[in-house]
Design a protein around this motif. Structure first.
Motif, PDB file in Angstrom:
ATOM      1  N   ARG A  47    -105.944  74.399  31.529  1.00 54.69           N
ATOM      2  CA  ARG A  47    -105.508  75.265  30.438  1.00 54.69           C
ATOM      3  C   ARG A  47    -104.279  76.092  30.815  1.00 54.69           C
ATOM      4  O   ARG A  47    -103.318  76.163  30.040  1.00 54.69           O
ATOM      5  CB  ARG A  47    -106.655  76.210  30.068  1.00 54.69           C
ATOM      6  CG  ARG A  47    -106.354  77.128  28.914  1.00 54.69           C
ATOM      7  CD  ARG A  47    -107.599  77.893  28.519  1.00 54.69           C
ATOM      8  NE  ARG A  47    -107.371  78.763  27.395  1.00 54.69           N
ATOM      9  CZ  ARG A  47    -108.340  79.375  26.738  1.00 54.69           C
ATOM     10  NH1 ARG A  47    -109.599  79.185  27.083  1.00 54.69           N
ATOM     11  NH2 ARG A  47    -108.064  80.165  25.734  1.00 54.69           N
ATOM     12  N   SER A  48    -104.292  76.705  31.992  1.00 52.87           N
ATOM     13  CA  SER A  48    -103.219  77.628  32.370  1.00 52.87           C
ATOM     14  C   SER A  48    -102.201  77.007  33.311  1.00 52.87           C
ATOM     15  O   SER A  48    -101.117  77.552  33.493  1.00 52.87           O
ATOM     16  CB  SER A  48    -103.825  78.877  33.041  1.00 52.87           C
ATOM     17  OG  SER A  48    -104.758  79.509  32.189  1.00 52.87           O
ATOM     18  N   GLY A  49    -102.555  75.888  33.926  1.00 50.54           N
ATOM     19  CA  GLY A  49    -101.660  75.260  34.885  1.00 50.54           C
ATOM     20  C   GLY A  49    -102.052  75.599  36.310  1.00 50.54           C
ATOM     21  O   GLY A  49    -102.717  76.597  36.581  1.00 50.54           O
ATOM     22  N   VAL A  50    -101.626  74.748  37.236  1.00 51.38           N
ATOM     23  CA  VAL A  50    -101.854  74.983  38.657  1.00 51.38           C
ATOM     24  C   VAL A  50    -100.879  76.049  39.135  1.00 51.38           C
ATOM     25  O   VAL A  50     -99.660  75.870  39.036  1.00 51.38           O
ATOM     26  CB  VAL A  50    -101.649  73.677  39.462  1.00 51.38           C
ATOM     27  CG1 VAL A  50    -101.766  73.945  40.957  1.00 51.38           C
ATOM     28  CG2 VAL A  50    -102.634  72.609  39.018  1.00 51.38           C
ATOM     29  N   ALA A  51    -101.406  77.166  39.617  1.00 48.96           N
ATOM     30  CA  ALA A  51    -100.535  78.234  40.134  1.00 48.96           C
ATOM     31  C   ALA A  51     -99.956  77.781  41.466  1.00 48.96           C
ATOM     32  O   ALA A  51    -100.677  77.640  42.450  1.00 48.96           O
ATOM     33  CB  ALA A  51    -101.335  79.525  40.302  1.00 48.96           C
ATOM     34  N   ALA A  52     -98.653  77.518  41.487  1.00 51.59           N
ATOM     35  CA  ALA A  52     -97.984  76.972  42.678  1.00 51.59           C
ATOM     36  C   ALA A  52     -96.942  77.961  43.177  1.00 51.59           C
ATOM     37  O   ALA A  52     -95.912  78.164  42.535  1.00 51.59           O
ATOM     38  CB  ALA A  52     -97.338  75.626  42.357  1.00 51.59           C
ATOM     39  N   ALA A  53     -97.224  78.567  44.325  1.00 53.46           N
ATOM     40  CA  ALA A  53     -96.302  79.545  44.908  1.00 53.46           C
ATOM     41  C   ALA A  53     -95.296  78.829  45.803  1.00 53.46           C
ATOM     42  O   ALA A  53     -95.673  78.122  46.738  1.00 53.46           O
ATOM     43  CB  ALA A  53     -97.073  80.583  45.703  1.00 53.46           C
ATOM     44  N   ILE A  54     -94.009  78.996  45.506  1.00 52.34           N
ATOM     45  CA  ILE A  54     -92.940  78.446  46.337  1.00 52.34           C
ATOM     46  C   ILE A  54     -92.538  79.527  47.327  1.00 52.34           C
ATOM     47  O   ILE A  54     -92.037  80.583  46.929  1.00 52.34           O
ATOM     48  CB  ILE A  54     -91.732  78.024  45.490  1.00 52.34           C
ATOM     49  CG1 ILE A  54     -92.158  77.046  44.389  1.00 52.34           C
ATOM     50  CG2 ILE A  54     -90.652  77.397  46.360  1.00 52.34           C
ATOM     51  CD1 ILE A  54     -91.048  76.714  43.398  1.00 52.34           C
ATOM     52  N   VAL A  55     -92.762  79.287  48.625  1.00 55.28           N
ATOM     53  CA  VAL A  55     -92.549  80.340  49.620  1.00 55.28           C
ATOM     54  C   VAL A  55     -91.644  79.839  50.750  1.00 55.28           C
ATOM     55  O   VAL A  55     -91.532  78.643  51.012  1.00 55.28           O
ATOM     56  CB  VAL A  55     -93.897  80.828  50.205  1.00 55.28           C
ATOM     57  CG1 VAL A  55     -94.777  81.403  49.112  1.00 55.28           C
ATOM     58  CG2 VAL A  55     -94.627  79.701  50.925  1.00 55.28           C
ATOM     59  N   GLY A  56     -91.037  80.780  51.400  1.00 54.78           N
ATOM     60  CA  GLY A  56     -90.145  80.481  52.521  1.00 54.78           C
ATOM     61  C   GLY A  56     -89.261  81.685  52.773  1.00 54.78           C
ATOM     62  O   GLY A  56     -89.269  82.658  52.021  1.00 54.78           O
ATOM     63  N   LYS A  57     -88.476  81.603  53.828  1.00 50.79           N
ATOM     64  CA  LYS A  57     -87.579  82.718  54.125  1.00 50.79           C
ATOM     65  C   LYS A  57     -86.390  82.672  53.149  1.00 50.79           C
ATOM     66  O   LYS A  57     -86.209  81.688  52.417  1.00 50.79           O
ATOM     67  CB  LYS A  57     -87.114  82.654  55.568  1.00 50.79           C
ATOM     68  CG  LYS A  57     -86.187  81.499  55.892  1.00 50.79           C
ATOM     69  CD  LYS A  57     -85.833  81.472  57.366  1.00 50.79           C
ATOM     70  CE  LYS A  57     -84.836  80.334  57.651  1.00 50.79           C
ATOM     71  NZ  LYS A  57     -84.514  80.251  59.091  1.00 50.79           N
ATOM     72  N   PRO A  58     -85.570  83.692  53.107  1.00 53.20           N
ATOM     73  CA  PRO A  58     -84.426  83.692  52.184  1.00 53.20           C
ATOM     74  C   PRO A  58     -83.471  82.531  52.439  1.00 53.20           C
ATOM     75  O   PRO A  58     -83.273  82.092  53.568  1.00 53.20           O
ATOM     76  CB  PRO A  58     -83.751  85.039  52.464  1.00 53.20           C
ATOM     77  CG  PRO A  58     -84.833  85.914  53.016  1.00 53.20           C
ATOM     78  CD  PRO A  58     -85.705  84.985  53.809  1.00 53.20           C
ATOM     79  N   ASN A  59     -82.891  82.026  51.348  1.00 54.69           N
ATOM     80  CA  ASN A  59     -81.802  81.038  51.379  1.00 54.69           C
ATOM     81  C   ASN A  59     -82.209  79.641  51.862  1.00 54.69           C
ATOM     82  O   ASN A  59     -81.367  78.907  52.366  1.00 54.69           O
ATOM     83  CB  ASN A  59     -80.641  81.544  52.248  1.00 54.69           C
ATOM     84  CG  ASN A  59     -79.412  81.850  51.398  1.00 54.69           C
ATOM     85  OD1 ASN A  59     -79.525  82.258  50.252  1.00 54.69           O
ATOM     86  ND2 ASN A  59     -78.251  81.648  51.973  1.00 54.69           N
TER      87      ASN A  59
END
Length: 453
Positions: free
Chosen positions: A218-230
């Motif tokens: 219903r709401s979608g898979v919550a997918a966090a894109i993470v990493g250091k800057p740039n």
């Protein structure tokens, strides 16, 4: 007697067809005041559920459209009441003029969801089916639509009905013996119901276990894109979204807060969360963004770690990797493959590692395939999946009450004590179907609907 309500059911946009809907005891008479059938007969004499050609008039009696009307007599209609629909050309001006004429002729403006609410109150739908109607309208994937359609057809209600019947039989047997001791009624014994109670509790537990899949459906898979800057987190989100959703620069720390975008990756709906680059910083605003990034990792269904493959891993990368490693679903992306590679898959402690280039799109198909494999539906999307948080909470309470009744049975409690928990389970299940739901909750449910549905 129900008063007649009217509303536009197709929205305020230009379209090929636009529909004005009325329902209520006087709807045929009211509709007949603004519509003239080409055969010269009054609308009240129109055949049931058959499109009839004629002219729709405005409040001054001028013809504003040649259209069709269909008269559905209750109880064989969506609402269970007499219902009329005008199928007009889809001009917002025509529909607005027609609706205004109906108001002058005696109809009242419909409230949000009032047509479906009347269907519920008139026994045409139970509450699971009524809630599935709005889920079907809002569905944004074939799987979500299929599951909602199954629930509109009563699939969830059919799962709950046998359980509710078992509990009803148990309670009625006990009260019959208690209230009519002189009648020839089989003695009541809780032990004889234990196996049925246990089996029903297992069915509720199995249904509750579908909610994780249903929530993501219903709401979608919550997918966090993470990493250091740039490292290319925002470029990845833009590539998956298909447009420049996030600002991308060479300046580290450009993204200072979480940015969300919902995309379809294959058959999987992803609620992408582009997070601020995680690093030590003296900047107060950026530090808040970093803390939100860490929280996003904790709350996500999928963690996507991104590193810059053209440069060696740093302590900042390693610290973020430590945050990701204990997540059940995690993917590592070695980005910027067009610039060469200083990082090998063996350098990263992830089960799934993909080389990509967010700039060119290289590797994104492989990412899509992997996500689809990770979140492949375990239960068929045919209405069997629990997607509604309100329903989940009520079924959870019913399940816990049944566990208490089984525990009481095991401890040898008296039947009336055990049945207190059984009746509590029935009350909670009744909230799901609408049998025992409070009026304020019902009102809140139908407020989710648009006017005209």
């Amino acid at each position: 007697m129900s008063y007649t309500i009217a509303a536009i059911s197709t929205g305020n946009v230009i379209s090929a067809i636009g529909i004005i809907r009325l329902t209520g005891d006087d709807c045929a008479a009211i509709a007949g005041r603004v519509f003239t059938m080409n055969n010269g007969k009054p609308l009240s004499e129109a055949p049931d559920r058959k499109l009839m050609l004629g002219q729709l008039h405005d409040k001054e009696g001028r013809v504003i459209d040649s259209c069709c009307a269909v008269y559905s007599r209750g109880p064989h209609s969506y609402t269970g009441e007499d219902t009329v629909e005008f199928h007009c050309h889809g001009s917002p001006a025509v529909l607005a003029a027609g609706l205004e004429s109906l108001y002058i002729a005696g109809a009242k403006p419909a409230k949000r969801g009032e047509f479906t609410k009347r269907a519920f109150l008139n026994g045409k739908l139970d509450l699971t089916q009524a809630e599935a109607v709005i889920d079907l309208i809002e569905a944004d994937s074939p799987e979500a639509a299929a599951n909602a359609a199954g629930q509109v057809e009563g699939k969830l209600q059919k799962q709950l009905a046998p359980i509710y019947d078992d509990l009803t039989n148990l309670c009625s047997h006990f009260h019959a013996v208690l209230d009519y001791p002189d009648e020839d009624i089989e003695d009541f014994g809780l032990a004889s119901y234990e196996s049925a109670l246990r089996a029903d509790a297992k069915k509720l537990y199995a249904l509750l276990n579908t909610y994780g899949q249903g929530r993501m459906l219903r709401s979608g898979v919550a997918a966090a894109i993470v990493g250091k800057p740039n490292v290319g987190k925002s470029s990845l989100l833009n590539a998956l979204a298909g447009y420049d959703r996030c600002i991308v620069t060479d300046i580290p720390g450009t993204t200072r807060d979480t940015v969300e975008e919902t995309v379809m990756l294959g058959k999987t709906k992803l609620r992408l969360i582009d997070t601020a680059g995680i690093r030590e910083t003296a900047d107060t605003v950026e530090a808040i963004g970093v803390e939100r990034s860490k929280k996003s990792i904790e709350e996500s269904d999928l963690t996507i770690f991104v590193c810059d493959g053209s440069k060696p891993l740093t302590q900042e990368d390693e610290a973020i990797i430590d945050l990701c490693c204990d997540r059940e679903n995690a993917i590592a992306l070695i980005n910027k493959s067009d610039l060469g590679s200083c990082i090998e898959p063996s350098d990263l402690p992830f089960m799934t590692i993909i080389r990509i280039c967010a700039k060119t799109g290289e590797g994104l198909d492989q990412l899509s395939d992997m996500v689809e494999t990770m979140f492949e539906n375990e239960t068929p999307c045919d209405g069997s999946i629990l997607t509604n948080a309100r329903q989940f909470d009520a079924i959870r309470r019913a399940y816990e009450a049944m566990l208490r009744s089984l525990q009481g049975l095991k401890l040898g409690l008296t039947p009336d004590a055990v049945l207190t928990d059984v009746e509590e389970a029935m009350e909670a299940m009744g909230e799901v179907t609408g049998a025992t739901v409070r009026e304020d909750i019902t009102a809140r449910i139908f407020e989710r609907f648009c006017v005209g549905k």
